[in-house]
Design an enzyme around this catalytic site. Structure first.
Site, mmCIF file in Angstrom:
data_model
loop_
_atom_site.group_PDB
_atom_site.id
_atom_site.type_symbol
_atom_site.label_atom_id
_atom_site.label_comp_id
_atom_site.label_asym_id
_atom_site.label_seq_id
_atom_site.Cartn_x
_atom_site.Cartn_y
_atom_site.Cartn_z
ATOM 1 N N ASN A 10 -4.546 3.914 -0.462
ATOM 2 C CA ASN A 10 -4.865 4.758 -1.704
ATOM 3 C C ASN A 10 -4.273 4.100 -2.931
ATOM 4 O O ASN A 10 -4.520 4.492 -3.820
ATOM 5 C CB ASN A 10 -4.120 6.331 -1.555
ATOM 6 C CG ASN A 10 -5.068 7.069 -0.624
ATOM 7 O OD1 ASN A 10 -6.161 7.030 -0.599
ATOM 8 N ND2 ASN A 10 -4.440 7.686 0.135
ATOM 9 N N ASN A 11 -3.845 2.814 -2.494
ATOM 10 C CA ASN A 11 -3.002 2.383 -3.989
ATOM 11 C C ASN A 11 -3.986 1.489 -4.373
ATOM 12 O O ASN A 11 -4.498 0.286 -4.093
ATOM 13 C CB ASN A 11 -1.823 1.536 -3.236
ATOM 14 C CG ASN A 11 -1.233 0.986 -4.316
ATOM 15 O OD1 ASN A 11 -1.334 0.230 -5.164
ATOM 16 N ND2 ASN A 11 0.313 1.015 -4.171
ATOM 17 N N ALA A 12 -4.530 1.662 -5.544
ATOM 18 C CA ALA A 12 -5.820 0.897 -6.326
ATOM 19 C C ALA A 12 -4.970 -0.677 -6.604
ATOM 20 O O ALA A 12 -5.903 -1.504 -6.560
ATOM 21 C CB ALA A 12 -6.091 1.536 -7.647
ATOM 22 N N ASP A 70 2.087 -1.774 5.203
ATOM 23 C CA ASP A 70 3.461 -1.097 4.681
ATOM 24 C C ASP A 70 4.176 -2.283 4.208
ATOM 25 O O ASP A 70 4.564 -3.291 4.784
ATOM 26 C CB ASP A 70 3.882 -0.038 5.749
ATOM 27 C CG ASP A 70 4.740 0.794 5.003
ATOM 28 O OD1 ASP A 70 4.338 1.350 4.100
ATOM 29 O OD2 ASP A 70 5.703 1.534 5.778
ATOM 30 N N THR A 71 4.589 -1.938 2.894
ATOM 31 C CA THR A 71 5.563 -2.710 2.298
ATOM 32 C C THR A 71 7.065 -2.096 1.928
ATOM 33 O O THR A 71 6.934 -1.081 1.689
ATOM 34 C CB THR A 71 5.082 -3.170 0.960
ATOM 35 O OG1 THR A 71 3.879 -3.796 1.366
ATOM 36 C CG2 THR A 71 6.104 -4.055 0.097
ATOM 37 N N GLY A 151 4.869 -1.034 -9.237
ATOM 38 C CA GLY A 151 5.944 -0.617 -8.581
ATOM 39 C C GLY A 151 7.127 -1.416 -8.990
ATOM 40 O O GLY A 151 7.408 -1.302 -10.013
ATOM 41 N N LYS A 173 1.440 -14.437 -8.816
ATOM 42 C CA LYS A 173 1.968 -13.340 -7.530
ATOM 43 C C LYS A 173 1.065 -13.646 -6.607
ATOM 44 O O LYS A 173 1.811 -13.877 -5.463
ATOM 45 C CB LYS A 173 1.883 -12.063 -8.453
ATOM 46 C CG LYS A 173 2.548 -11.037 -7.277
ATOM 47 C CD LYS A 173 2.538 -9.740 -7.717
ATOM 48 C CE LYS A 173 2.953 -8.943 -6.514
ATOM 49 N NZ LYS A 173 2.614 -7.433 -6.838
HETATM 50 P P1 ITT Z 1 -0.535 3.053 0.813
HETATM 51 O O1 ITT Z 1 0.574 3.709 1.673
HETATM 52 O O2 ITT Z 1 -1.498 3.937 0.088
HETATM 53 O O3 ITT Z 1 -0.834 1.879 1.145
HETATM 54 P P2 ITT Z 1 1.737 2.867 -1.056
HETATM 55 O O4 ITT Z 1 2.037 2.761 -2.522
HETATM 56 O O5 ITT Z 1 2.792 4.079 -0.382
HETATM 57 O O6 ITT Z 1 0.528 2.770 -0.846
HETATM 58 P P3 ITT Z 1 3.582 0.920 0.474
HETATM 59 O O7 ITT Z 1 3.992 2.109 1.240
HETATM 60 O O8 ITT Z 1 2.801 -0.313 1.149
HETATM 61 O O9 ITT Z 1 2.527 1.541 -0.709
HETATM 62 O O10 ITT Z 1 4.760 0.344 -0.424
HETATM 63 C C1 ITT Z 1 5.966 1.210 -0.894
HETATM 64 C C2 ITT Z 1 6.227 1.126 -2.192
HETATM 65 O O11 ITT Z 1 6.718 -0.293 -2.257
HETATM 66 C C3 ITT Z 1 5.240 1.026 -3.186
HETATM 67 O O12 ITT Z 1 4.865 2.342 -3.559
HETATM 68 C C4 ITT Z 1 5.646 0.318 -4.591
HETATM 69 O O13 ITT Z 1 6.481 1.207 -5.314
HETATM 70 C C5 ITT Z 1 6.449 -0.837 -3.663
HETATM 71 N N1 ITT Z 1 5.700 -2.019 -3.445
HETATM 72 C C6 ITT Z 1 4.866 -2.398 -2.468
HETATM 73 N N2 ITT Z 1 4.323 -3.507 -2.818
HETATM 74 C C7 ITT Z 1 4.687 -4.024 -4.096
HETATM 75 C C8 ITT Z 1 4.305 -5.018 -4.948
HETATM 76 O O14 ITT Z 1 3.622 -6.066 -4.527
HETATM 77 N N3 ITT Z 1 5.194 -5.236 -6.137
HETATM 78 C C9 ITT Z 1 5.987 -4.043 -6.422
HETATM 79 N N4 ITT Z 1 6.193 -3.079 -5.972
HETATM 80 C C10 ITT Z 1 5.626 -2.929 -4.595
#
Ligand code: ITT
Length: 193
Positions: A10-12, A70-71, A151, A173
């Site tokens: 859902n993350n644009a 997932d990050t 983020g 990036k």
């Molecule tokens: P979805 O689960 O809908 O994919 P999310 O926003 O929850 O989106 P993630 O769980 O993958 O995304 O990532 C967790 C958080 O980590 C995310 O909300 C950001 O705050 C941070 N994050 C992820 N990728 C990033 C990036 O490339 N640069 C900076 N912050 C990042």
């Protein structure tokens, strides 16, 4: 003909990044494109587990080949945290500004600011699961810098870059990021099929 894959997010911002990377060969559909509006619960205690939950959510309902990522941000001084809790580090409601402020508070006065972003991608293709990993090492800046990205980008300085992700801009990036590296693994796999 381009191959179609769903990216279960859902993350644009993430969608835009991935589309820029995959644009040549794939048509990438979002959850909105396939009319899934749910905020998929991420209840696992690992990045791998959560990526699989998200990808399965789509595949099990639609039968469409799908990937999800997932990050997590893993900070040495915080024992590898916030890790799986990265999105909701400061509060239950996603608040990136509060997240970075909390991180800076926790690291105030600390000399070891080493951290890494780790992305796990789960691909489900014809019902089979595969996992891909991308890591970028770096450190947490002492104050936010730059306006691009999202983020934690204003406080993450990738190793050797001398500037934050938010200062370097999307194009640069996308050459070195955790997600770009995980996507490169995914692409290498898809290309050899
Ligand atoms: P979805 O689960 O809908 O994919 P999310 O926003 O929850 O989106 P993630 O769980 O993958 O995304 O990532 C967790 C958080 O980590 C995310 O909300 C950001 O705050 C941070 N994050 C992820 N990728 C990033 C990036 O490339 N640069 C900076 N912050 C990042």
């Amino acid at each position: 003909m381009k191959r179609t894959l769903v990216f279960a997010t859902n993350n644009a911002h993430k969608l835009k990044e991935i589309r820029e990377i995959l644009t040549e060969r794939m048509e990438v559909l979002s959850l909105a494109d396939i009319h899934i509006e749910a905020d998929i619960p991420e209840t696992a205690d690992t990045l791998e587990g959560n990526a699989l939950i998200k990808a399965h959510y789509v595949y099990d309902r639609t039968g469409l080949d799908c990937f999800a990522d997932d990050t997590g941000l893993e900070v040495d001084e915080l024992g590898g945290g916030p890790g799986v809790h990265t999105a909701r580090y400061a509060s239950e409601v996603y608040d990136p500004e509060a997240n970075t402020q909390k991180l800076l508070r926790e690291l105030q006065g600390k000399t070891n600011r080493k951290a890494r972003f780790r992305t796990v991608i789960a691909l489900i293709e014809h019902g089979e699961e595969r996992l891909f990993n991308g890591v970028v090492e770096g450190e947490i800046a002492t104050s936010p810098k730059g306006t691009e990205g999202f983020g934690y980008d204003p406080v993450f300085v990738p190793e050797g870059a001398g500037q934050t992700f938010a200062e370097m801009g999307e194009e640069r990036k996308n050459e070195i990021s955790h997600r770009a590296r995980a996507v490169a693994q995914l692409m290498a796999y898809l290309n050899q099929e």
